[in-house]
Design a protein around this motif. Structure first.
Motif, PDB file in Angstrom:
ATOM      1  N   PHE A 125      -6.338   0.039  -3.105  1.00  0.00           N
ATOM      2  CA  PHE A 125      -6.848  -0.360  -4.415  1.00  0.00           C
ATOM      3  C   PHE A 125      -5.774  -1.078  -5.225  1.00  0.00           C
ATOM      4  O   PHE A 125      -6.056  -2.044  -5.948  1.00  0.00           O
ATOM      5  CB  PHE A 125      -7.364   0.862  -5.175  1.00  0.00           C
ATOM      6  N   ALA A 126      -4.531  -0.609  -5.097  1.00  0.00           N
ATOM      7  CA  ALA A 126      -3.422  -1.266  -5.803  1.00  0.00           C
ATOM      8  C   ALA A 126      -3.238  -2.686  -5.303  1.00  0.00           C
ATOM      9  O   ALA A 126      -2.999  -3.612  -6.089  1.00  0.00           O
ATOM     10  CB  ALA A 126      -2.134  -0.466  -5.604  1.00  0.00           C
ATOM     11  N   SER A 127      -3.355  -2.884  -3.988  1.00  0.00           N
ATOM     12  CA  SER A 127      -3.158  -4.216  -3.416  1.00  0.00           C
ATOM     13  C   SER A 127      -4.210  -5.194  -3.917  1.00  0.00           C
ATOM     14  O   SER A 127      -3.917  -6.359  -4.186  1.00  0.00           O
ATOM     15  CB  SER A 127      -3.189  -4.144  -1.889  1.00  0.00           C
ATOM     16  N   ILE A 128      -5.443  -4.706  -4.066  1.00  0.00           N
ATOM     17  CA  ILE A 128      -6.513  -5.571  -4.579  1.00  0.00           C
ATOM     18  C   ILE A 128      -6.207  -6.003  -6.002  1.00  0.00           C
ATOM     19  O   ILE A 128      -6.389  -7.162  -6.381  1.00  0.00           O
ATOM     20  CB  ILE A 128      -7.876  -4.839  -4.496  1.00  0.00           C
ATOM     21  N   ARG A 129      -5.680  -5.059  -6.807  1.00  0.00           N
ATOM     22  CA  ARG A 129      -5.273  -5.379  -8.179  1.00  0.00           C
ATOM     23  C   ARG A 129      -4.180  -6.432  -8.183  1.00  0.00           C
ATOM     24  O   ARG A 129      -4.146  -7.312  -9.042  1.00  0.00           O
ATOM     25  CB  ARG A 129      -4.761  -4.117  -8.872  1.00  0.00           C
ATOM     26  N   MET A 130      -3.254  -6.317  -7.228  1.00  0.00           N
ATOM     27  CA  MET A 130      -2.118  -7.233  -7.188  1.00  0.00           C
ATOM     28  C   MET A 130      -2.520  -8.617  -6.681  1.00  0.00           C
ATOM     29  O   MET A 130      -2.039  -9.634  -7.176  1.00  0.00           O
ATOM     30  CB  MET A 130      -1.017  -6.659  -6.299  1.00  0.00           C
ATOM     31  N   ILE A 131      -3.401  -8.647  -5.676  1.00  0.00           N
ATOM     32  CA  ILE A 131      -3.809  -9.928  -5.085  1.00  0.00           C
ATOM     33  C   ILE A 131      -4.679 -10.720  -6.048  1.00  0.00           C
ATOM     34  O   ILE A 131      -4.546 -11.943  -6.158  1.00  0.00           O
ATOM     35  CB  ILE A 131      -4.557  -9.679  -3.755  1.00  0.00           C
ATOM     36  N   PHE A 238      13.934 -16.215 -12.763  1.00  0.00           N
ATOM     37  CA  PHE A 238      13.849 -17.490 -12.044  1.00  0.00           C
ATOM     38  C   PHE A 238      12.597 -17.644 -11.185  1.00  0.00           C
ATOM     39  O   PHE A 238      12.263 -18.750 -10.775  1.00  0.00           O
ATOM     40  CB  PHE A 238      15.083 -17.670 -11.138  1.00  0.00           C
ATOM     41  N   ILE A 239      11.912 -16.524 -10.885  1.00  0.00           N
ATOM     42  CA  ILE A 239      10.781 -16.571  -9.956  1.00  0.00           C
ATOM     43  C   ILE A 239       9.516 -16.118 -10.667  1.00  0.00           C
ATOM     44  O   ILE A 239       9.544 -15.176 -11.462  1.00  0.00           O
ATOM     45  CB  ILE A 239      11.036 -15.680  -8.718  1.00  0.00           C
ATOM     46  N   SER A 240       8.412 -16.761 -10.371  1.00  0.00           N
ATOM     47  CA  SER A 240       7.129 -16.398 -10.959  1.00  0.00           C
ATOM     48  C   SER A 240       6.700 -15.006 -10.495  1.00  0.00           C
ATOM     49  O   SER A 240       6.532 -14.752  -9.298  1.00  0.00           O
ATOM     50  CB  SER A 240       6.062 -17.418 -10.546  1.00  0.00           C
ATOM     51  N   LYS A 245       3.728 -10.952  -7.123  1.00  0.00           N
ATOM     52  CA  LYS A 245       2.736  -9.887  -7.179  1.00  0.00           C
ATOM     53  C   LYS A 245       1.670 -10.079  -6.111  1.00  0.00           C
ATOM     54  O   LYS A 245       1.278  -9.126  -5.439  1.00  0.00           O
ATOM     55  CB  LYS A 245       2.100  -9.862  -8.572  1.00  0.00           C
ATOM     56  N   THR A 246       1.240 -11.309  -5.923  1.00  0.00           N
ATOM     57  CA  THR A 246       0.208 -11.598  -4.916  1.00  0.00           C
ATOM     58  C   THR A 246       0.728 -11.343  -3.499  1.00  0.00           C
ATOM     59  O   THR A 246       0.057 -10.697  -2.682  1.00  0.00           O
ATOM     60  CB  THR A 246      -0.267 -13.059  -5.048  1.00  0.00           C
ATOM     61  N   GLY A 247       1.934 -11.849  -3.203  1.00  0.00           N
ATOM     62  CA  GLY A 247       2.530 -11.639  -1.881  1.00  0.00           C
ATOM     63  C   GLY A 247       2.763 -10.170  -1.588  1.00  0.00           C
ATOM     64  O   GLY A 247       2.476  -9.677  -0.483  1.00  0.00           O
ATOM     65  N   PHE A 248       3.263  -9.453  -2.586  1.00  0.00           N
ATOM     66  CA  PHE A 248       3.498  -8.019  -2.428  1.00  0.00           C
ATOM     67  C   PHE A 248       2.179  -7.284  -2.226  1.00  0.00           C
ATOM     68  O   PHE A 248       2.102  -6.314  -1.458  1.00  0.00           O
ATOM     69  CB  PHE A 248       4.226  -7.485  -3.667  1.00  0.00           C
ATOM     70  N   GLY A 249       1.125  -7.767  -2.898  1.00  0.00           N
ATOM     71  CA  GLY A 249      -0.192  -7.150  -2.754  1.00  0.00           C
ATOM     72  C   GLY A 249      -0.704  -7.193  -1.322  1.00  0.00           C
ATOM     73  O   GLY A 249      -1.249  -6.210  -0.818  1.00  0.00           O
ATOM     74  N   TRP A 250      -0.512  -8.333  -0.651  1.00  0.00           N
ATOM     75  CA  TRP A 250      -0.927  -8.433   0.751  1.00  0.00           C
ATOM     76  C   TRP A 250      -0.126  -7.493   1.640  1.00  0.00           C
ATOM     77  O   TRP A 250      -0.675  -6.870   2.564  1.00  0.00           O
ATOM     78  CB  TRP A 250      -0.778  -9.880   1.242  1.00  0.00           C
ATOM     79  N   PHE A 251       1.166  -7.359   1.355  1.00  0.00           N
ATOM     80  CA  PHE A 251       2.006  -6.433   2.118  1.00  0.00           C
ATOM     81  C   PHE A 251       1.517  -5.001   1.936  1.00  0.00           C
ATOM     82  O   PHE A 251       1.402  -4.232   2.903  1.00  0.00           O
ATOM     83  CB  PHE A 251       3.460  -6.561   1.656  1.00  0.00           C
ATOM     84  N   VAL A 252       1.203  -4.621   0.697  1.00  0.00           N
ATOM     85  CA  VAL A 252       0.730  -3.272   0.398  1.00  0.00           C
ATOM     86  C   VAL A 252      -0.611  -3.010   1.077  1.00  0.00           C
ATOM     87  O   VAL A 252      -0.861  -1.915   1.598  1.00  0.00           O
ATOM     88  CB  VAL A 252       0.616  -3.079  -1.134  1.00  0.00           C
ATOM     89  N   LEU A 253      -1.488  -4.022   1.099  1.00  0.00           N
ATOM     90  CA  LEU A 253      -2.790  -3.877   1.760  1.00  0.00           C
ATOM     91  C   LEU A 253      -2.612  -3.554   3.240  1.00  0.00           C
ATOM     92  O   LEU A 253      -3.245  -2.635   3.778  1.00  0.00           O
ATOM     93  CB  LEU A 253      -3.594  -5.162   1.590  1.00  0.00           C
ATOM     94  N   ILE A 254      -1.733  -4.278   3.908  1.00  0.00           N
ATOM     95  CA  ILE A 254      -1.463  -4.043   5.333  1.00  0.00           C
ATOM     96  C   ILE A 254      -0.888  -2.642   5.539  1.00  0.00           C
ATOM     97  O   ILE A 254      -1.295  -1.903   6.454  1.00  0.00           O
ATOM     98  CB  ILE A 254      -0.504  -5.120   5.881  1.00  0.00           C
ATOM     99  N   MET A 255       0.045  -2.244   4.671  1.00  0.00           N
ATOM    100  CA  MET A 255       0.668  -0.922   4.783  1.00  0.00           C
ATOM    101  C   MET A 255      -0.353   0.196   4.573  1.00  0.00           C
ATOM    102  O   MET A 255      -0.316   1.230   5.250  1.00  0.00           O
ATOM    103  CB  MET A 255       1.802  -0.792   3.759  1.00  0.00           C
ATOM    104  N   GLY A 256      -1.280  -0.015   3.643  1.00  0.00           N
ATOM    105  CA  GLY A 256      -2.304   0.997   3.390  1.00  0.00           C
ATOM    106  C   GLY A 256      -3.157   1.257   4.620  1.00  0.00           C
ATOM    107  O   GLY A 256      -3.399   2.413   5.000  1.00  0.00           O
ATOM    108  N   PHE A 257      -3.620   0.184   5.272  1.00  0.00           N
ATOM    109  CA  PHE A 257      -4.428   0.346   6.481  1.00  0.00           C
ATOM    110  C   PHE A 257      -3.599   0.924   7.631  1.00  0.00           C
ATOM    111  O   PHE A 257      -4.104   1.697   8.451  1.00  0.00           O
ATOM    112  CB  PHE A 257      -5.053  -0.992   6.884  1.00  0.00           C
TER     113      PHE A 257
END
Length: 266
Positions: A125-131, A238-240, A245-257
């Motif tokens: 659920f956190a990853s969906i929020r982040m993505i 220096f970084i958006s 947040k979006t990139g980290f969200g995909w990583f978290v989604l993979i880790m959750g599964f």
């Protein structure tokens, strides 16, 4: 320090960087690192995570406060119900969960497995929020601040944080942004202080239990995580944060599964 501890401390830096960059994600990284790299029992790992994330977020929150990026009124508004919920959860609810929740002749669900599965669901659920991108126009169309909603959200965040040892930044930041109409940069700083207060007070609920804490591990993991939050705060200039947040969200989604598969299948 053996190899797994060295890797764990190196990864602890990423916990701090995540908090420094996007104001959340610390516990989403720290619990899997503690459980799968450092071999800490899951229920104990959630307690460790509260301490580690709490200390790290406190340091980051102080940094943000010095930069005038913290709304202290909203720290209290969210913080008080959140702190109450997380303390009650850690003090009374988690210790009373039975060691075996469900069992058949061929399959059983233990307390540790339940905690990790619940944590994985929270990660998804956190990853969906982040993505999902946050649209500024949504804030402009919101009505007046709903204090009842904010208090209810605070209680919900504390309950989730208490169960899985999470700081709840992925829930706090959207709540600050949409319900309390807080600008994103201030929402990140405010979130860090809320995370710090709820996590550290939640950890106090564990101190009265009979668990043996590895204070050396807690000290070194927290130290490296604090180093990471300084790095994250610096990089954030220096970084958006939205792209990260979006990139980290995909990583978290993979880790959750992955955690669900590891606990139930692998």
């Amino acid at each position: 320090m053996d190899f797994s501890q060295f890797i764990g401390c190196f990864l602890a830096v990423l916990v701090g960087i995540s908090l420094g960059l996007i104001g959340s994600g610390g516990s989403i990284l720290s619990v899997p690192i503690l459980v799968y790299i450092l071999k800490v029992e899951p229920v104990l790992a959630t307690a460790y995570s509260l301490f580690i994330v709490g200390v790290t977020a406190l340091v980051g929150g102080i940094q943000k406060a010095r930069q005038k990026l913290v709304d202290f009124k909203k720290v209290l508004l969210f913080g008080i119900p959140t702190i109450l919920a997380v303390f009650i959860t850690r003090k009374y609810i988690v210790p009373n969960i039975p060691d075996v929740l469900f069992s058949t002749s061929s399959f059983s669900v233990t307390k540790s497995v339940f905690i990790m599965i619940l944590f994985a669901i929270v990660m998804i659920f956190a990853s969906i929020r982040m993505i999902k991108p946050i649209k500024i126009i949504d804030v402009e169309t919101k009505r007046e601040i709903n204090f009842f909603q904010i208090i209810f959200q605070g209680l919900w965040i504390g309950l989730v944080a208490g169960f899985v040892g999470a700081g709840g930044g992925f829930l706090i930041i959207p709540a600050l942004f949409f319900l309390a109409k807080t600008p994103m940069k201030i929402a990140v700083g405010t979130s860090l202080l809320i995370i710090a207060s709820q996590s550290l007070i939640g950890f106090l609920g564990d101190l009265s239990s009979n668990q043996d804490f590895d204070w050396n591990l807690l000290f070194f993991f927290s130290l490296f995580s604090v180093v990471g939050i300084f790095i994250g705060n610096y990089i954030s200039k220096f970084i958006s944060g939205e792209k990260l947040k979006t990139g980290f969200g995909w990583f978290v989604l993979i880790m959750g599964f992955y955690i669900i598969l590891k606990e139930l299948v692998l």
